[in-house]
Every structure is written in structure tokens, then in C-alpha cells.
Design an enzyme around this catalytic site. Structure first.
Site, PDB file in Angstrom:
ATOM      1  N   SER A 154       0.838  -1.197   0.000  1.00 32.19           N
ATOM      2  CA  SER A 154       0.000   0.000   0.000  1.00 32.19           C
ATOM      3  C   SER A 154       0.878   1.254   0.000  1.00 32.19           C
ATOM      4  CB  SER A 154      -0.961  -0.050   1.189  1.00 32.19           C
ATOM      5  OG  SER A 154      -1.985   0.908   1.055  1.00 32.19           O
ATOM      6  N   ASP A 249     -10.368  -3.530  -4.819  1.00 31.28           N
ATOM      7  CA  ASP A 249      -9.539  -2.566  -4.100  1.00 31.28           C
ATOM      8  C   ASP A 249      -9.630  -1.222  -4.808  1.00 31.28           C
ATOM      9  OD1 ASP A 249      -7.596  -1.131  -2.754  1.00 31.28           O
ATOM     10  OD2 ASP A 249      -5.919  -2.387  -3.411  1.00 31.28           O
ATOM     11  N   HIS A 279      -8.336  -4.974  -0.617  1.00 37.23           N
ATOM     12  CA  HIS A 279      -7.063  -4.332  -0.280  1.00 37.23           C
ATOM     13  C   HIS A 279      -6.371  -5.023   0.896  1.00 37.23           C
ATOM     14  CE1 HIS A 279      -4.240  -0.954  -0.211  1.00 37.23           C
ATOM     15  NE2 HIS A 279      -4.360  -0.913   1.098  1.00 37.23           N
TER      16      HIS A 279
END
Length: 299
Positions: A154, A249, A279
Site C-alpha cells: 500500500s 480494491d 485491499h
């Protein structure tokens, strides 16, 4: 595809918990720490050592995971997720242990300084400084600086690939590859996946906006290539990349676009979109991808 059962179970769990953007920053950090402590313990590795490394105006913690076997070992410098705001060495401990074993590599996890106390570009500077320190001091922990990669999840994926941009521009250190899991690559919320997955899939659009607000000094910072690598004038000369996205996501579109942008610049890319996933996943199938990619780089 429909949601994967694992993804559905994560979403059902999250529905009983507060949204991060509704909490204070410190409460959000503690919330993630508690969530991490509720997860199964990570895999055993040969050794784990915490150290401090120097950065501009201070020191930051790192954690070195050593695999079983005889070194010198290849090295993966890892940056945790959490929107540059939350997360630490403990929240991604299980992930780092899994990578250590899957890739038979040292993993150096970096706890860069967080927003909003330290805004862009502090995390970027910390990330690059830590990679330089690892390259310079690898022999001291049985590492091989000639086999060096970066990885992140991320916002950590954002820092990992931005570090390769800086290393290219400054011609040091030599980074062999980059592993980007569900990476942030652009300060924008108008993509198809942000539209289709704005709510109900674990990472809410409003939470993504909150993270970016915490991170940037001004909205104009979001256009800088060290914040939004998708906007870089050129990605030529960057190391080979493994990019993993998830179907449900909000960040899927920008991860896919970044893979295409790298490919168009002549960078070897292995791209995988995990169907039915969200995610907040790190499944065994991703570790197989990571092991294969790093193995091809290092061995």
C-alpha cells in the site's frame, strides 16, 4: 468474480469496527496495533534483531529478519502500509517473516516517520536513507548488497518504488527489483476502481482521502513524482517489478496503470490481479508470487 470467502470474512469483521478516518490519529494507530495482535503469530525465522539507523534529524527503528541457512543472504528492504500514518514494525511482522522464508532472504523492515507529524517528503527521505544504510552496512548482518530489492504494501509500496526512482536519479544504491503489493501510485480518486469500490470493501475512499490529507503538506505535493510515481516523467531504468493488486480494491486501477507505465518504459514487469480479493489481504498465493519473483532475481 464474487468476493473470495476470505475477503468476505475480513469485510464482515471490519463492519463491526470503527472507520479509521473517524478516529484520532493515535486511536487509529492503536486500533491497527490491536488488530495485528489478534492475527496468528508469524512464522519462525532464524533470527530477529531490532536496530536504529540514522536519518536526517534523528534515527528510525528497523527490524532485521534472518532466514535459515548460510549467508551472505540477499536482502529485501520492506516498508509497511498504513497510509503513511499508521502501522509499525509489529503490524507487518508476520508478512516480513513470510517473505524471509519464502525468498530465503534477509528482510529489513523499516519504521519510517509517520504523518501527520512528519509530512511529505519525510517518509520518502527516511525510506531512501534506510536503503542506503542497508547497502552500506550489509556485511555487518550477513547480507549481500549486490542482491538488494525493495518491497512494500500500500503506502509502503509507494515508498518502495519511489526509492527506486531516487536511487536511479542519484545512481546509488543498485536495486535489483521491487515488490509492490496493492501500491499507492497516484494522488487521485477518479479511477474506475475508486468509483466501483468506494465503499464496502475494507478500504473506503474517504479513508484514502484522509491518509493523503495527513501525508501531504499541500495538495500540490500530490503532483510530485516522489508522491505520485505514476506521474513521473520517465520510469526508464527502474528495476524489474512485481506488482500485485486486488480486484475489489480502490487502488487496483492505479496499480495496473503503474504496471503499464513501467512496461512502456522498458521495465520488466510481472503483474497479478488477485480475483475476488480486497485491499486488506496477503494470501499464500501472493507469497508464492513473491518467492518466484525474488528467486529469479537473486538465485
Amino acid at each position: 468474480m464474487p468476493l473470495h470467502p476470505t475477503a468476505r470474512a475480513i469485510i464482515e469483521q471490519l463492519e463491526t469496527q470503527p472507520q479509521l478516518h473517524t478516529l484520532t490519529v493515535e486511536a487509529a494507530r492503536e486500533h491497527l496495533r490491536q488488530f495485528a495482535r489478534s492475527l496468528p503469530q508469524g512464522e519462525a525465522v532464524a533470527a530477529v534483531e531490532d536496530r536504529l539507523v540514522p536519518v536526517n534529524d534523528g534515527e528510525i527503528p528497523i527490524r532485521i529478519y534472518t532466514p535459515y541457512g548460510t549467508g551472505p543472504f540477499p536482502i529485501v528492504v520492506y516498508f509497511h502500509g498504513g497510509g503513511w500514518t499508521i502501522g509499525d514494525l509489529d503490524t507487518d511482522d508476520a508478512t516480513c517473516r513470510a517473505i524471509t522464508n519464502a525468498a530465503a532472504s534477509l528482510v529489513v523492515s523499516v519504521n519510517y516517520r509517520h504523518a501527520p507529524e512528519y509530512k511529505f517528503p519525510t517518509a520518502v527521505e527516511d525510506a531512501y536513507a534506510s536503503v542506503c544504510w542497508v547497502a552500506d552496512h550489509a556485511a555487518g548482518f550477513n547480507g549481500d548488497p549486490a542482491r538488494l530489492a525493495v518491497a512494500g504494501t500500500s503506502a509502503g509500496g509507494n515508498l518502495a518504488t519511489v526509492t527506486t526512482l531516487i536511487a536511479r536519479d542519484r545512481e546509488y544504491p543498485d536495486i535489483a527489483g521491487q515488490v509492490l503489493q496493492v501500491p499507492v501510485t497516484n494522488h487521485a480518486f477518479d479511477t474506475p476502481s475508486y468509483r466501483d469500490c468506494a465503499t464496502g470493501y475494507g478500504l473506503e475512499r474517504v479513508t484514502g482521502e484522509w491518509f493523503w490529507h495527513n501525508y501531504l503538506r499541500t495538495p500540490e505535493d500530490g503532483a510530485h513524482e516522489y508522491a505520485s510515481p505514476l506521474r513521473a516523467a520517465s520510469l526508464a531504468g527502474l528495476p524489474a517489478a512485481l506488482i500485485i493488486t486486488a480486484e475489489f480494491d480502490p487502488l487496483r486501477s492505479e496499480g495496473e496503470a503503474y504496471a503499464r507505465h513501467l512496461e512502456s518504459a522498458g521495465v520488466p514487469v510481472s503483474y497479478h490481479c488477485k480475483k475476488g480479493m480486497i485491499h486488506l489481504f496477503l494470501g499464500p498465493e501472493s507469497m508464492d508470487d513473491i518467492a518466484g519473483f525474488l528467486g529469479s532475481l537473486f538465485y
